[in-house]
Structures are given as structure tokens and as C-alpha cells.
Design a protein around this motif. Sequence first.
Motif, PDB file in Angstrom:
ATOM      1  N   LEU A 133      -2.095  -9.907  -3.584  1.00  0.00           N
ATOM      2  CA  LEU A 133      -1.704  -8.641  -4.207  1.00  0.00           C
ATOM      3  C   LEU A 133      -2.713  -8.246  -5.274  1.00  0.00           C
ATOM      4  O   LEU A 133      -3.093  -7.091  -5.391  1.00  0.00           O
ATOM      5  CB  LEU A 133      -0.307  -8.808  -4.823  1.00  0.00           C
ATOM      6  N   LYS A 135       1.361 -12.284  -3.297  1.00  0.00           N
ATOM      7  CA  LYS A 135       2.656 -11.671  -3.598  1.00  0.00           C
ATOM      8  C   LYS A 135       3.734 -12.734  -3.769  1.00  0.00           C
ATOM      9  O   LYS A 135       3.785 -13.703  -3.024  1.00  0.00           O
ATOM     10  CB  LYS A 135       3.040 -10.738  -2.448  1.00  0.00           C
ATOM     11  N   ASP A 150       6.655  -4.386  -9.202  1.00  0.00           N
ATOM     12  CA  ASP A 150       6.772  -5.719  -8.624  1.00  0.00           C
ATOM     13  C   ASP A 150       5.683  -6.667  -9.109  1.00  0.00           C
ATOM     14  O   ASP A 150       5.674  -7.831  -8.757  1.00  0.00           O
ATOM     15  CB  ASP A 150       6.806  -5.667  -7.093  1.00  0.00           C
ATOM     16  N   PHE A 151       4.776  -6.165  -9.941  1.00  0.00           N
ATOM     17  CA  PHE A 151       3.782  -7.055 -10.527  1.00  0.00           C
ATOM     18  C   PHE A 151       3.902  -6.976 -12.041  1.00  0.00           C
ATOM     19  O   PHE A 151       3.704  -5.920 -12.640  1.00  0.00           O
ATOM     20  CB  PHE A 151       2.374  -6.652 -10.074  1.00  0.00           C
ATOM     21  N   THR A 159       5.831 -10.610  -8.651  1.00  0.00           N
ATOM     22  CA  THR A 159       4.609 -11.376  -8.810  1.00  0.00           C
ATOM     23  C   THR A 159       4.277 -11.389 -10.294  1.00  0.00           C
ATOM     24  O   THR A 159       4.340 -10.352 -10.940  1.00  0.00           O
ATOM     25  CB  THR A 159       3.462 -10.715  -8.033  1.00  0.00           C
TER      26      THR A 159
END
Lengths: 321, 335
Positions: free
Chosen positions: B6, B47, B183-184, B216
Motif C-alpha cells: 500500500l 495492506k 485505512d492508512f 494499515t
Amino acid sequence: MSTPATKGIVEPAPAAAAPKARWRWRDSDILASFLSSKVTVLSAIVSVLLIGGSLLAPLVAPTNPFDPATVDLMDSLMPPRWVEGGDPRFLLGTDNQGRDLYSAILYGMRVSLIIGLAGVAIAAVLGIGLGLFAGWVGGRVDAFVMRVADVQLTFPAILIALLIDGVVHGIVGNAQRENTAFAVLILSIGLSFWVQYARTVRGSTMVEKNKDYVQAARLIGIPAPLILLKHVLPNVIGPVLVILTINIALAVITEATLSFLGVGLPPTQPSLGTLIRIGNDFLFSGEWWIVAFPGLTLAAFVLAVNLVGDWLRDALNPKLR
Amino acid sequence: MTEFPLIEVTDLRRTFDVSKPWLERTLARESRQLLKAVDGVSFHIRKGETFALVGESGSGKSTVARMVVGLLEPSGGEVRIAGVPMTGGSHAAERRRLRRRIQMIFQDPFASLDPRWRVGDIIGEPIRAFGVAENRRDVTARAGELLRLVGLDPADAQKFPHEFSGGQRQRIAIARALAADSDFIVCDEPTSALDVSVQAQILNLMRDLQDRLGLTYLFISHNLAVVRHMATTIGVMYLGRLVEVAPARQLFAAPRHPYTRMLLDAVPDLAMSGRPRTPVQGEIPSPISPPSGCTFHPRCGLANDRCRAEAPAPIDGVACHAVAEGRVPELRASA
């Protein structure tokens, strides 16, 4: 009241009630600190009386000193009512044009206040804006703005106001004097008082802009002007409010000084300063009241506002509580 | 967990100009002083994994974090997120879309929440900024959900940050980081300002959220115990360079770089095995005038002339001449 299973939707009732409860508590906290200081309460009453009386001058004052039809030269230089020779119509006596001094003070105070407030408003907007900008951008822009501020700080505010007054009158000519006097005074005060705001705000901005909550706002792509307005400004405004209060008193004095020196308002629109100047001419011929009452009013107002400002500074500073 | 990385960080560099103002510098006839905070750092994160950056203060780990999220422009190198380079002229539209997926949790929860804003507005800010929800009712509902997710009460949205403890504030910061469905998450020492008793709660919450939402993490810390609890892969930083990158288990079981060994040797031994602790020797040198060659050589017992002259390139995750030449003694069995 609420079941935990209501899928994350906040109940409207407690949500609406919570902030009110909070603000009541907060108000009472400041209120308690306010009531505990007798000097502050007294100053606040004096300030409110003077401000209220002057703003409501057309309703409170027995005569309108701006209306030549109501003044009679025969009434000129009357002493206050309780002094021998005083006229019951004129509580504080009359000036050299037969104007009721009590009314003139109320109206003059109104003029002084409006000029002071408007001048301080211009100064604050200009100073806060420049301070935020300089503190945020930093580097050369900051250095430039602050050097301009430093240079301006080496001149007394009165001198700058005199300079602006002279320049404007040089441009528009003396014929327009009566119409421009008001605006020129406001502008002079505004342009000579901004430095304090700029310095204060710039310093706090430099501290705040490196704090993580500003970084967090940058991270989600909030544009810089919005960050300054919504995050930085509310966090730097505290000290500014204190300067603001004290500056209003200072601006009223500046206006009075300029009017006293004759570059302020003409005698047809008397402000407190104009009244004091007029009275000064008669001080040594025994008509003391013309200078004394406007002077006392000015002193009382400035003292009261300053004391309220001092209290505000302490009350808003969490470290002193 | 897919194999697709990712986050890809390639040869990331950042120098700061720490010279005195121009006039002073000219008068004193000094040259510009540059500080290499980050000097050629490369790593990638898959990820759903947690990549931890560890190192002493001043090793440049926070600078890396700030460059990865885009708060700081890199002086060189590249950060790619989902294959899109985050610097350079092209891909502007894609970058804006990706921005939403990256969030950060800051070290000091007392500075990272605007003291004048209500918690609901703080969490609502990214929701509004990214248009997740538009009207007031939806934003409030979403903020309430997030507060519940991090273990707080939806009614807390009406309070101000100063009404909360450090741990609760960090929960609010986590809720904000998750608000735009990011999501990060880059976590810059998220627990180092907290009480030890609260640290574990926050770390467990973060792991729990990672499992549930497939997050992540890039996790910055100087605390090896915390890193052990969180990380999939660990990168050890020293003076702006990555000296060792290894899977967490392997790094703790068999540290290879002398610096990693030194750090691990200094960790307090809770098992009370009676093994003698070796305190960390020396201090990190000034990054303004770093030592020649391998920057670790003044503190390294294995340094030789080559180490003093030549900077080591990473080989199989370790940048050390001694490791490459097999001069490092075998690790004691107990580790």
C-alpha cells in the motif's frame, strides 16, 4: 432515557441540554469572580452608566446642543445649578455658546465613544489580520510587517494621528474639514493603534500554527485561510479582547487629545475633547465648570473601562485562577 | 492481507536549513548549515500490516512520518501510496482522493485537539471536509458512531477536549483519524505521552480496530516494548538512515545490526532472568555534522577503518559492514 442499542444516533434532548448546562456553569464562574471584586462591579456600573447615557443621549439629555435653535447666547457661561447665579434649567451650567453642559457632555461622550469604538475596530481588524498573516506565513513577509510595526511604534500614536490628519486635509482641503473630521479621526486612531494587535496576534499565531491540531486540519486539506479563521483565531483572541477593552479608553483619550489640540472635531460637533478645549479658554476667568465636568467624565470613563479591562485580563487567564 | 504494497517509500530524503539569518551569517562569515534529518530511507508497507519505525530522539522518525502523510515536502525521494506518487506534478486528482485514506494520530493528545472546539466538531471536521456526510444530523450521527467505536459515549460529542483525560483524548484523536474512512494511519508515538496503565488500553484499541477495519499502520515509537506489541515489520532508524529492517519476531529474536542489539540489550528485563542489562552507550551525534562513513561507528564496538570511511549500503535489510563481512559475533543463545 436512552437505550444503548439506538444505532449510534445521538438523542436530541440531552444533546441540546448539555451545552446550555455547560454555559450556565461557565457564566457563573466568571460571574462569581466578577462579583467578588467590588472595584470591578463599581467600574462596570460607571462604564455602563456613561456608555448607556451617551448612547441614549437624545432621550436622556434635556436639550440638543447640536441644534442651534435651542441654544440662546443669553444663557452662556451659566454656573452649575447649585452654585450662586446658577439656573435650574442647567444642571451643570452652560458653555460660552449657551449650551447646556450636561447635554453637551452626553452628546460629546457619544461622539467620543463612536470615534473610539470605530477607531479601535479598524485597528483590531487590521492588526489581527496582519498578525495572523505574518505569523502564519513567517519569513520575509513576517519580517517586513514586523519592521513596519516597529518603526510605527517609535512614533507616539498622537503624532501619527496628527500626520494622517494633516495629509488628509492637505488632500481634501480645509473647506471639507467639518465633513471629513469624523472619518479622519477614526482613521487616525485605527492606523495608529494596530501595532499592538499585530504583535500580540503574530506571537500567538506562531505558537499555535505548530501545534498538532493545526497540523491535523492541514492534513485533511482545510485551506489556510479557513484554518486561521476557525482554529487559530479563536485560540489567539483571548489577550486581544483585553487589549481591546483597554484600547477603547485609550482611543477616547486620543480623540480628546486631538480635539483638544484643535485637529479633531470642530466646535459645532463637540466631543469631550472639544468641550475641554473650549473650557480651557475660560478656566482662568473663573468659569471652571466648562472644563471640569467634561474632564471628570473623561477621567471616570477611562478609569472605569481600564479597571474592567484589568479584571477581564485576570478572569480570562486560566493560570491566575 | 494482499501482497500489494500500500505504501512504498523510496530513497526519502529531507534536509532542513538551520543556518542563522542571512545577515548574521554573512557578518560571521559562516556557511549555510544543513541538517540531514532523513537521508535515503526506503521501505514498504503491505495492506493490513503495521510497520514500526524505532530509534532514539533525533533519528528522524517523526520527519519520515510527516513526509509520508504530506505535511512536509520531501527534499528527495518519493512516497507512493497505492502506486500513486504523492509528490510531483501529475496525478493531482488521484492524490486528492488518496489524501482521504491517510490520517495521522499525534503524540501529544493535549495539543492535537483544538481546545476551543467541541469533540463532535473535531471529529466532524474530516467528515465534512471530505464530504462523507453533508447535513448536520448525519455528521452528528457519524461522530456518535465513531465515539462508540473507540469506547466513548456519543454524548461526549458535546464536551470540550479539556474535560477528558489523556487516554480519552487519544481515543478522540483515533476517532477523528477514522472519521473519513481512512485505512492508512500514521501514528507518531501515540502512547508516549500517556500513563503506562493507559498505554496498553490505547494499543489494544488500535490493534482491535486494525483487525476489524483492516487498517494499515505506520507506527513511530522509541519504546521497543510497545513496538513488539504492535508491529509486523520493524525498521530501526539511526541518524536519518534505516540501519535494519526485519520482521518483528525475527528482529527481537535475532537482531543483526550492532545498534539494534544495543537497543535491545537496554530493554528492561521483566522476566527477571538475571541477565545483565547493558545500558545504551553514548549519545546520538549531531545530524548537522554527522560522523563520516557509517554514522554509527563512534558508538560501535566493531567499527574498523572501512566503517569510518564508507557508508554501508543495506544488504538483506541490514546496513552494516560488520554484518556483511561476518565480523559480528554469534548471538547468545538466551535471546
